[in-house]
Design a protein around this motif. Structure first.
Motif, PDB file in Angstrom:
ATOM      1  N   LEU A   1       0.814  -1.206   0.000  1.00 28.89           N
ATOM      2  CA  LEU A   1       0.000   0.000   0.000  1.00 28.89           C
ATOM      3  C   LEU A   1       0.852   1.262   0.000  1.00 28.89           C
ATOM      4  CD1 LEU A   1      -2.568  -1.161   2.714  1.00 28.89           C
ATOM      5  CD2 LEU A   1      -2.706  -1.460   0.220  1.00 28.89           C
ATOM      6  N   ASP A   2       0.260   2.345  -0.559  1.00 29.87           N
ATOM      7  CA  ASP A   2       0.911   3.669  -0.565  1.00 29.87           C
ATOM      8  C   ASP A   2       2.326   3.572  -1.121  1.00 29.87           C
ATOM      9  OD1 ASP A   2       0.689   6.375  -0.193  1.00 29.87           O
ATOM     10  OD2 ASP A   2       1.347   6.328   1.896  1.00 29.87           O
ATOM     11  N   ILE A   3       2.461   2.894  -2.238  1.00 25.94           N
ATOM     12  CA  ILE A   3       3.762   2.515  -2.785  1.00 25.94           C
ATOM     13  C   ILE A   3       4.628   3.731  -3.102  1.00 25.94           C
ATOM     14  CG2 ILE A   3       4.881   1.369  -4.747  1.00 25.94           C
ATOM     15  CD1 ILE A   3       2.339  -0.429  -4.884  1.00 25.94           C
ATOM     16  N   ARG A   4       4.051   4.757  -3.698  1.00 28.50           N
ATOM     17  CA  ARG A   4       4.854   5.905  -4.150  1.00 28.50           C
ATOM     18  C   ARG A   4       5.286   6.815  -2.994  1.00 28.50           C
ATOM     19  NH1 ARG A   4       0.452   6.006  -7.872  1.00 28.50           N
ATOM     20  NH2 ARG A   4       0.957   4.871  -9.777  1.00 28.50           N
ATOM     21  N   ASN A   5       4.776   6.541  -1.808  1.00 28.84           N
ATOM     22  CA  ASN A   5       5.155   7.325  -0.626  1.00 28.84           C
ATOM     23  C   ASN A   5       5.911   6.481   0.384  1.00 28.84           C
ATOM     24  OD1 ASN A   5       3.767   9.788  -1.466  1.00 28.84           O
ATOM     25  ND2 ASN A   5       1.874   8.649  -1.090  1.00 28.84           N
ATOM     26  N   GLY A   6       6.694   5.541  -0.115  1.00 35.60           N
ATOM     27  CA  GLY A   6       7.494   4.704   0.762  1.00 35.60           C
ATOM     28  C   GLY A   6       6.972   3.297   0.903  1.00 35.60           C
ATOM     29  N   GLY A   7       5.653   3.148   0.916  1.00 40.59           N
ATOM     30  CA  GLY A   7       5.038   1.832   0.909  1.00 40.59           C
ATOM     31  C   GLY A   7       5.016   1.134   2.256  1.00 40.59           C
ATOM     32  N   LYS A   8       4.040   0.272   2.417  1.00 44.02           N
ATOM     33  CA  LYS A   8       3.958  -0.602   3.580  1.00 44.02           C
ATOM     34  C   LYS A   8       3.278  -1.893   3.157  1.00 44.02           C
ATOM     35  CE  LYS A   8      -0.478   1.016   5.415  1.00 44.02           C
ATOM     36  NZ  LYS A   8      -1.221   1.436   6.631  1.00 44.02           N
ATOM     37  N   TYR A   9       3.602  -2.972   3.865  1.00 44.32           N
ATOM     38  CA  TYR A   9       3.049  -4.283   3.535  1.00 44.32           C
ATOM     39  C   TYR A   9       2.123  -4.764   4.656  1.00 44.32           C
ATOM     40  CZ  TYR A   9       6.476  -4.775  -0.242  1.00 44.32           C
ATOM     41  OH  TYR A   9       7.220  -4.601  -1.379  1.00 44.32           O
ATOM     42  N   GLU A  10       1.084  -5.497   4.245  1.00 47.28           N
ATOM     43  CA  GLU A  10       0.188  -6.153   5.186  1.00 47.28           C
ATOM     44  C   GLU A  10      -0.027  -7.588   4.709  1.00 47.28           C
ATOM     45  OE1 GLU A  10      -3.408  -3.895   5.493  1.00 47.28           O
ATOM     46  OE2 GLU A  10      -2.388  -2.068   6.178  1.00 47.28           O
ATOM     47  N   LEU A  11      -0.109  -8.527   5.650  1.00 50.47           N
ATOM     48  CA  LEU A  11      -0.260  -9.939   5.332  1.00 50.47           C
ATOM     49  C   LEU A  11      -1.460 -10.513   6.090  1.00 50.47           C
ATOM     50  CD1 LEU A  11       1.039 -12.502   3.950  1.00 50.47           C
ATOM     51  CD2 LEU A  11       2.202 -12.865   6.158  1.00 50.47           C
ATOM     52  N   TYR A  12      -2.325 -11.229   5.359  1.00 48.64           N
ATOM     53  CA  TYR A  12      -3.514 -11.799   5.971  1.00 48.64           C
ATOM     54  C   TYR A  12      -3.682 -13.257   5.564  1.00 48.64           C
ATOM     55  CZ  TYR A  12      -4.596  -6.921   6.809  1.00 48.64           C
ATOM     56  OH  TYR A  12      -4.521  -5.612   7.217  1.00 48.64           O
ATOM     57  N   ASN A  13      -4.297 -14.035   6.434  1.00 45.72           N
ATOM     58  CA  ASN A  13      -4.721 -15.384   6.106  1.00 45.72           C
ATOM     59  C   ASN A  13      -6.234 -15.359   5.925  1.00 45.72           C
ATOM     60  OD1 ASN A  13      -5.783 -18.215   6.736  1.00 45.72           O
ATOM     61  ND2 ASN A  13      -3.585 -18.553   6.472  1.00 45.72           N
ATOM     62  N   LEU A  14      -6.696 -15.508   4.682  1.00 46.86           N
ATOM     63  CA  LEU A  14      -8.108 -15.344   4.377  1.00 46.86           C
ATOM     64  C   LEU A  14      -8.964 -16.484   4.921  1.00 46.86           C
ATOM     65  CD1 LEU A  14      -7.846 -14.017   0.709  1.00 46.86           C
ATOM     66  CD2 LEU A  14      -8.218 -12.687   2.799  1.00 46.86           C
ATOM     67  N   ALA A  15      -8.367 -17.643   5.150  1.00 46.84           N
ATOM     68  CA  ALA A  15      -9.136 -18.764   5.692  1.00 46.84           C
ATOM     69  C   ALA A  15      -9.540 -18.504   7.137  1.00 46.84           C
ATOM     70  CB  ALA A  15      -8.334 -20.048   5.591  1.00 46.84           C
ATOM     71  N   SER A  16      -8.612 -18.029   7.941  1.00 45.04           N
ATOM     72  CA  SER A  16      -8.898 -17.775   9.354  1.00 45.04           C
ATOM     73  C   SER A  16      -9.394 -16.364   9.616  1.00 45.04           C
ATOM     74  CB  SER A  16      -7.635 -18.034  10.193  1.00 45.04           C
ATOM     75  OG  SER A  16      -6.590 -17.146   9.816  1.00 45.04           O
ATOM     76  N   ASP A  17      -9.160 -15.455   8.645  1.00 45.89           N
ATOM     77  CA  ASP A  17      -9.470 -14.040   8.850  1.00 45.89           C
ATOM     78  C   ASP A  17      -9.985 -13.430   7.547  1.00 45.89           C
ATOM     79  OD1 ASP A  17      -9.547 -11.429   9.861  1.00 45.89           O
ATOM     80  OD2 ASP A  17      -7.402 -11.086   9.516  1.00 45.89           O
ATOM     81  N   PRO A  18     -11.165 -13.853   7.076  1.00 41.20           N
ATOM     82  CA  PRO A  18     -11.667 -13.340   5.794  1.00 41.20           C
ATOM     83  C   PRO A  18     -11.929 -11.845   5.792  1.00 41.20           C
ATOM     84  CG  PRO A  18     -13.367 -14.584   6.951  1.00 41.20           C
ATOM     85  CD  PRO A  18     -12.092 -14.817   7.689  1.00 41.20           C
ATOM     86  N   SER A  19     -12.119 -11.256   6.978  1.00 39.79           N
ATOM     87  CA  SER A  19     -12.373  -9.817   7.065  1.00 39.79           C
ATOM     88  C   SER A  19     -11.088  -8.992   7.120  1.00 39.79           C
ATOM     89  CB  SER A  19     -13.231  -9.511   8.292  1.00 39.79           C
ATOM     90  OG  SER A  19     -14.462 -10.193   8.237  1.00 39.79           O
ATOM     91  N   GLU A  20      -9.943  -9.659   7.080  1.00 41.39           N
ATOM     92  CA  GLU A  20      -8.635  -8.991   7.055  1.00 41.39           C
ATOM     93  C   GLU A  20      -8.477  -7.991   8.208  1.00 41.39           C
ATOM     94  OE1 GLU A  20      -7.409  -8.554   2.505  1.00 41.39           O
ATOM     95  OE2 GLU A  20      -9.566  -8.210   2.787  1.00 41.39           O
ATOM     96  N   ASN A  21      -8.723  -8.486   9.394  1.00 39.50           N
ATOM     97  CA  ASN A  21      -8.588  -7.652  10.587  1.00 39.50           C
ATOM     98  C   ASN A  21      -7.233  -7.783  11.267  1.00 39.50           C
ATOM     99  OD1 ASN A  21     -11.220  -6.528  10.568  1.00 39.50           O
ATOM    100  ND2 ASN A  21     -12.068  -8.424  11.441  1.00 39.50           N
ATOM    101  N   HIS A  22      -6.501  -8.883  10.986  1.00 38.03           N
ATOM    102  CA  HIS A  22      -5.291  -9.182  11.752  1.00 38.03           C
ATOM    103  C   HIS A  22      -4.083  -9.278  10.809  1.00 38.03           C
ATOM    104  CE1 HIS A  22      -7.979  -9.930  15.083  1.00 38.03           C
ATOM    105  NE2 HIS A  22      -8.643 -10.801  14.341  1.00 38.03           N
ATOM    106  N   ASN A  23      -3.299  -8.226  10.818  1.00 34.58           N
ATOM    107  CA  ASN A  23      -2.110  -8.161   9.978  1.00 34.58           C
ATOM    108  C   ASN A  23      -1.026  -9.064  10.575  1.00 34.58           C
ATOM    109  OD1 ASN A  23       0.024  -7.472   8.346  1.00 34.58           O
ATOM    110  ND2 ASN A  23       0.138  -5.333   9.007  1.00 34.58           N
TER     111      ASN A  23
END
Length: 466
Positions: A415-437
Motif C-alpha cells: 500500500l501507498d507505494i509511491r510514498n514509501g510503501g507498507k506491507y500487510e499480510l492476511y490469512n483469508l481462511a482464518s481471517d476473511p475480514s482482514e482484521n489481523h495483519n
C-alpha cells in the motif's frame, strides 16, 4: 515477457468456428459498483432481488470470485483481454479530453473478436470506458457490432445525460437540458438491450450488458420501485452538485432519500435481469444461453451512498478503490439451463481474466496464448479436471499505488507505494475480514509473496507504479 503495448494473445488465424447447432448464446451482465452483499441471494436483508435470486437457483452462485481490480476501466480491460492488471494495456482510470478514457491499443484482441471469429453477432449496451469515440479503443473498433450507451465513464456518473452514443452516432436528449429529468439513460439502454435480442433471436450472439447502476449519482425515475421504498429507512440526505460546470458532467446531484434510492437502483437492476430472461424465453433461446451476472468491483461511497448501512460488502473489509476483499470480491452467478447444475454454491476461486480462456474453450477455438487466465468450463459443466491458479495479482494506480497478491489462503498487500510503501499480510481462511495483519509473525511467507508480486507485473510507461 509481455510488451508494454499489448496486442492480446490470440492468433485469430487459428480459430475454427463451431457449427451453427453447437453455438450457445452468451449474455454477460456486469453491474457497476454492486457490492458482494447487495443481493438477497448473497445475504442482503433490507430489500429483495427475486429475479437474480431465481437466476442463482438455476445455476451456480460463486462465493470466491474476483473482478479485474477495484475500479472500472482496468477491471473491464482485464475482462476484455484475459490479462490481470500487471499486464493489461489499461491499468487505471485515465481521462481523455473532451470525452472518454485511455484507449485499448490497436491490435488488442478482445472477447468480442473471439466471438466474431466464431460467427457471432456482438453487442454492448451500457458503459464502455475503454477508449474515446473514434479512437482505437472505440467499441466498434474492438469487435462490437452494435454499441449503445456511454462511451465515457465520467459522464456515466449521471443518469439524465445530454447525449449517449449509438455506434458512431451521437444521440442528443433535449428533454434533459437545463436540469430536466426527461430521459433516464439506463432505461433507454435496457430498451436497446432487449431490441438486440429481438433482432438476433435466430443468430448466435454475444451480448455484453455493462449496466451503469448502482454507480455514482443516486437517482431513479419516479415510479413504483422508489415509491415503495421511501420511508422504509432512516435517511441522511446528501447535498450534491445541482448547478455549475460539474452538473451532469461528473458531479452528483443532491438526494433526499439516498438509502431508498440505492435500494431502488439495485431493484431496478433486478427488474432488468428479469426482462432479459423473459425476452430470452420469449424468443425460445433461454435454454441455449449461458448467462453471467457479476460486478466490476466493490461498493462505492460517493454521492450519498452508504454501503455500511446495507452491509454491501458482506463480511469483507474495504470498498471500491481498496484491494482488501471488499473492493475486489464480487457476486457472480453463472447459469445455463440444462447444462449447468442448478441451485449450486461454489467456493472455486477465479477472476475476470479467466473468462477469455473459458469462452475460448466453450467455442472450441483454441486457448489464448498470452492470457493470464484459466478456463473454468470444467467447473461450470462439472466435466474434466479443473486447473487452479498458483496466484492472483491485482494493482491499483491511484491513492499512492497499491498491489495485492493472493496465493492459497494467504494475501499480501503493498500500500501507498509511491510514498514509501507498507506491507500487510492476511490469512483469508482464518481471517476473511482482514482484521489481523500477520506481517511480523510470518516474514518468510511475506518474502515469498513479495517475490511473486515483483514478477507478476510488466513495466508499462503509461502505468508506472513506482
Amino acid at each position: 515477457m509481455k510488451g508494454t503495448i499489448f496486442a492480446a494473445g490470440i492468433s485469430l488465424a487459428t480459430l475454427t468456428p463451431l457449427t451453427a447447432q453447437q453455438k450457445p448464446n452468451v449474455v454477460f451482465i456486469v453491474t457497476d459498483d454492486l457490492g458482494y452483499g447487495d443481493l438477497s441471494c448473497y445475504g442482503q436483508e433490507k430489500f429483495q432481488t427475486p429475479n437474480i435470486d431465481r437466476l442463482a437457483l438455476d445455476g451456480i452462485r460463486f462465493t470466491h470470485s474476483y473482478s479485474g481490480t477495484t475500479v472500472s476501466a482496468p477491471s473491464r480491460a482485464s475482462l476484455m483481454t484475459g490479462l490481470h492488471t500487471g499486464h493489461t494495456p489499461i491499468r487505471g482510470n485515465k481521462e481523455v479530453k473532451p470525452e472518454g478514457q485511455f484507449p485499448l491499443p490497436e491490435g488488442t484482441v478482445t472477447l468480442f473478436h473471439l466471438f466474431k471469429k466464431a460467427g457471432y453477432a456482438t453487442g454492448a449496451f451500457g458503459k464502455w470506458g475503454l477508449g474515446q469515440p473514434g479512437s482505437e479503443g472505440d467499441p466498434n473498433r474492438q469487435g462490437v457490432d452494435e454499441f449503445y450507451g456511454y462511451n465515457c465513464q465520467l459522464l456515466a456518473h449521471n443518469y439524465y445525460p445530454d447525449h449517449l452514443w449509438h455506434n458512431q452516432t451521437k444521440i442528443v436528449f433535449p428533454e434533459n437540458e437545463n436540469g430536466q429529468f426527461g430521459a433516464y439513460s439506463q432505461d433507454l439502454i435496457q430498451a436497446k438491450t432487449l431490441e438486440f435480442i429481438d433482432n438476433h433471436g435466430k443468430d448466435p450472439f454475444f451480448l455484453f450488458v455493462p449496466i451503469v447502476l448502482p454507480h455514482a449519482e443516486l437517482v431513479v425515475p419516479e415510479d413504483s420501485i422508489i415509491r415503495n421504498l421511501r420511508g422504509k429507512f432512516d435517511e441522511k440526505p446528501y447535498k450534491g452538485t445541482d448547478s455549475g460546470p460539474a452538473f451532469r458532467k461528473g458531479g452528483y446531484m443532491s438526494q433526499e432519500y439516498p438509502r431508498a434510492t440505492h435500494a431502488a437502483m439495485v431493484k431496478r437492476i433486478d427488474a432488468y435481469v428479469g426482462q432479459i430472461i423473459g425476452k430470452l424465453k420469449e424468443k425460445g433461446v433461454y435454454d441455449n444461453t449461458l448467462i453471467i451476472f457479476t460486478s466490476d468491483n466493490g461498493p462505492h461511497r460517493e454521492g450519498g451512498a452508504d454501503p455500511d448501512f446495507f452491509n454491501s460488502n458482506g463480511v469483507y473489509r474495504g470498498y471500491k478503490r481498496d484491494l482488501y476483499e471488499g473492493g475486489i470480491r464480487v457476486p457472480t452467478i453463472i447459469s445455463w439451463h440444462g447444462k449447468i447444475a442448478s441451485g449450486k454454491e461454489s467456493n472455486f476461486t477465479f477472476a475476470f481474466w479467466d473468462y477469455m480462456p473459458t469462452f475460448a474453450e466453450l467455442l472450441k477455438v483454441g486457448s489464448p496464448k498470452d492470457s493470464d487466465g484459466i478456463s473454468i468450463l470444467p467447473t461450470l459443466l462439472d466435466k474434466g479436471k479443473q486447473k487452479k491458479h498458483d496466484y492472483f495479482y491485482f494493482e491499483f494506480q491511484e491513492l499512492g499505488g497499491r498491489q495485492a497478491v493472493i496465493q492459497g489462503d494467504w494475501k499480501l498487500l503493498h500500500l501507498d507505494i509511491r510514498n514509501g510503501g507498507k506491507y500487510e499480510l492476511y490469512n483469508l481462511a482464518s481471517d476473511p475480514s482482514e482484521n489481523h495483519n500477520l506481517i511480523d509473525l510470518y516474514p518468510r511467507k511475506a518474502t515469498t509473496l513479495k517475490e511473486i508480486m515483483k514478477k507478476a507485473r510488466t513495466d508499462d510507461p503509461n502505468w508506472p507504479l513506482f
